[in-house]
Design an enzyme around this catalytic site. Structure first.
Site, PDB file in Angstrom:
ATOM      1  N   GLY A  66      33.393  91.457  14.162  1.00  0.00           N
ATOM      2  CA  GLY A  66      33.982  92.468  13.290  1.00  0.00           C
ATOM      3  C   GLY A  66      33.224  92.699  12.005  1.00  0.00           C
ATOM      4  O   GLY A  66      33.614  93.558  11.201  1.00  0.00           O
ATOM      5  N   ASN A  95      29.694  98.139  13.694  1.00  0.00           N
ATOM      6  CA  ASN A  95      31.065  98.251  13.197  1.00  0.00           C
ATOM      7  C   ASN A  95      31.190  99.281  12.082  1.00  0.00           C
ATOM      8  O   ASN A  95      32.256  99.890  11.915  1.00  0.00           O
ATOM      9  CB  ASN A  95      31.580  96.891  12.734  1.00  0.00           C
ATOM     10  CG  ASN A  95      31.866  95.966  13.902  1.00  0.00           C
ATOM     11  OD1 ASN A  95      32.517  96.353  14.860  1.00  0.00           O
ATOM     12  ND2 ASN A  95      31.348  94.747  13.839  1.00  0.00           N
TER      13      ASN A  95
END
Length: 208
Positions: A66, A95
């Protein structure tokens, strides 16, 4: 006294000379082995490949699932100070794209990470990332072009999209269609291996 000093200096010089180089990988879920065992991830495979080839280089994985370029920038000073790497592999940006963040911000963050790494004496290897086609060609191109621009402007090597020839092969991807599975990891490691070797010193590439 003079003889003892000479022996001490020689010992210190030998110790410094044989100290292994450190390669730091700063990435997101692609490098953090998301959805598979860590030992199956490309970073671990690359480290094993280096050892098998007789390399003295040590690979440290500082990747977080992430992670964005802003997150990497926020962490890089601590990583550089702690690890003192000879090479920093940056695998960030996917991301940013998936969240629709600004390509200009991505470029700024990556450029600053490159500058800080080089200021610490580390060489940088940039892994170009892209996002799924449903985000629109213009935005996808803007994200992907960031890596080519930085490679040209800052004279750092940039590997083409590491999931090229992998992302569209169902047998090599996890069910989410975003993350490579265990079968794909050696293919990724091989791509990075070829670009990493020229950045290592001769003594770290292979043992005498």
């Amino acid at each position: 006294m003079f003889l003892r000093l000479c022996v001490l200096l020689c010992a210190v010089s030998f110790s410094v000379g044989v100290r292994a180089e450190t390669v730091v990988v700063l990435g997101d879920s692609i490098s953090a082995a998301y959805g598979i065992d860590v030992e199956q991830g490309w970073v671990h495979v690359l480290a094993a490949k280096l050892r098998a080839a007789g390399s003295k280089a040590e690979v440290r994985n500082e990747s977080i699932s992430g992670e964005t370029s802003a997150g990497g920038l926020a962490r890089i000073d601590r990583i550089l100070n702690a690890q003192k790497p000879a090479v920093v592999i940056i695998e960030l940006g996917a991301n940013d794209g998936l969240r629709g963040l600004s390509p200009a911000e991505l470029k700024h963050n990556l450029a600053e990470m490159i500058r800080r790494s080089e200021a610490h004496g580390a060489k940088v290897l940039l892994l170009s990332m892209t996002i799924p086609p449903n985000y629109g060609k213009r935005y996808i191109d803007m994200i992907y072009n960031v890596y080519h621009e930085l490679s040209r402007e800052m004279a750092v090597p940039a590997i083409p999209f590491i999931l090229d020839d992998i992302a569209l092969v169902r047998e090599l991807m996890q069910p989410d269609g975003l993350h490579p599975n265990a079968k794909a990891q050696p293919l990724i490691a091989d791509k990075i291996w070829r670009h990493l070797l020229p950045l290592l010193t001769p003594s770290s590439k292979k043992r005498d």
